[in-house]
Motif scaffolding. Structure first.
Motif, PDB file in Angstrom:
ATOM      1  N   ASN A 247       4.317   1.016   8.308  1.00 10.46           N
ATOM      2  CA  ASN A 247       5.383   0.192   7.749  1.00 10.46           C
ATOM      3  C   ASN A 247       6.682   0.386   8.540  1.00 10.46           C
ATOM      4  O   ASN A 247       7.392  -0.577   8.821  1.00 10.46           O
ATOM      5  N   ASP A 248       6.972   1.637   8.903  1.00 14.06           N
ATOM      6  CA  ASP A 248       8.174   1.922   9.689  1.00 14.06           C
ATOM      7  C   ASP A 248       8.125   1.277  11.071  1.00 14.06           C
ATOM      8  O   ASP A 248       9.163   0.962  11.651  1.00 14.06           O
ATOM      9  N   LEU A 249       6.931   1.076  11.594  1.00 12.97           N
ATOM     10  CA  LEU A 249       6.756   0.431  12.896  1.00 12.97           C
ATOM     11  C   LEU A 249       6.982  -1.086  12.802  1.00 12.97           C
ATOM     12  O   LEU A 249       7.014  -1.771  13.824  1.00 12.97           O
ATOM     13  N   GLY A 250       7.098  -1.600  11.583  1.00 13.93           N
ATOM     14  CA  GLY A 250       7.383  -3.019  11.400  1.00 13.93           C
ATOM     15  C   GLY A 250       6.163  -3.894  11.207  1.00 13.93           C
ATOM     16  O   GLY A 250       6.266  -5.111  11.328  1.00 13.93           O
TER      17      GLY A 250
ATOM     18  N   GLY B  82       0.802  -1.214   0.000  1.00 11.92           N
ATOM     19  CA  GLY B  82       0.000   0.000   0.000  1.00 11.92           C
ATOM     20  C   GLY B  82       0.836   1.267   0.000  1.00 11.92           C
ATOM     21  O   GLY B  82       0.440   2.279  -0.571  1.00 11.92           O
ATOM     22  N   VAL B  83       2.010   1.212   0.630  1.00 11.95           N
ATOM     23  CA  VAL B  83       2.903   2.372   0.649  1.00 11.95           C
ATOM     24  C   VAL B  83       3.251   2.779  -0.781  1.00 11.95           C
ATOM     25  O   VAL B  83       3.225   3.966  -1.118  1.00 11.95           O
ATOM     26  N   GLY B  84       3.547   1.817  -1.627  1.00 11.11           N
ATOM     27  CA  GLY B  84       3.882   2.109  -3.013  1.00 11.11           C
ATOM     28  C   GLY B  84       2.692   2.598  -3.824  1.00 11.11           C
ATOM     29  O   GLY B  84       2.799   3.526  -4.611  1.00 11.11           O
ATOM     30  N   ILE B  85       1.539   1.990  -3.610  1.00  7.78           N
ATOM     31  CA  ILE B  85       0.345   2.346  -4.362  1.00  7.78           C
ATOM     32  C   ILE B  85      -0.151   3.745  -3.988  1.00  7.78           C
ATOM     33  O   ILE B  85      -0.553   4.524  -4.848  1.00  7.78           O
ATOM     34  N   PHE B  86      -0.120   4.075  -2.701  1.00  7.30           N
ATOM     35  CA  PHE B  86      -0.678   5.336  -2.226  1.00  7.30           C
ATOM     36  C   PHE B  86       0.378   6.390  -1.925  1.00  7.30           C
ATOM     37  O   PHE B  86       0.110   7.349  -1.194  1.00  7.30           O
TER      38      PHE B  86
ATOM     39  N   GLY C 193      -0.899   7.829   2.205  1.00  2.21           N
ATOM     40  CA  GLY C 193       0.478   7.363   2.055  1.00  2.21           C
ATOM     41  C   GLY C 193       1.322   7.550   3.297  1.00  2.21           C
ATOM     42  O   GLY C 193       2.070   6.657   3.699  1.00  2.21           O
ATOM     43  N   ARG C 194       1.221   8.701   3.932  1.00  2.00           N
ATOM     44  CA  ARG C 194       2.033   8.974   5.123  1.00  2.00           C
ATOM     45  C   ARG C 194       1.652   8.061   6.283  1.00  2.00           C
ATOM     46  O   ARG C 194       2.510   7.560   7.001  1.00  2.00           O
ATOM     47  N   LYS C 195       0.367   7.818   6.448  1.00  2.00           N
ATOM     48  CA  LYS C 195      -0.092   6.917   7.520  1.00  2.00           C
ATOM     49  C   LYS C 195       0.422   5.496   7.294  1.00  2.00           C
ATOM     50  O   LYS C 195       0.846   4.819   8.235  1.00  2.00           O
TER      51      LYS C 195
END
Length: 69
Positions: free
Chosen positions: A59-62, A41-45, A52-54
């Motif tokens: 994703n950064d939280l793992g 979803g990070v890539g798509i949005f 995207g930021r959310k």
């Protein structure tokens, strides 16, 4: 007696009607989006700052392996 699962022929298990599945974003229906991982979803949005930021934070939280749905 074992459980029996039958996939709906109309929605093919997506639980959305045909009219809803016709709406797409980046060639993905709502069922496809909800089945994708946070990492995908990070890539798509990426171009949608509100979403995207959310997703980047999650994703950064793992927890990028979890699905959006």
């Amino acid at each position: 007696m074992p459980d029996v699962e039958v996939i709906c022929a109309a929605c093919k298990g997506s639980r959305f009607n045909g009219e809803t599945l016709e709406v797409t974003y980046c060639d993905k229906s709502i069922a496809d989006v909800l089945d994708m991982s946070i990492e995908e979803g990070v890539g798509i949005f990426a171009d949608e700052p509100g979403i995207g930021r959310k997703l980047e934070v999650l994703n950064d939280l793992g927890i990028g392996y979890l699905t959006l749905g």
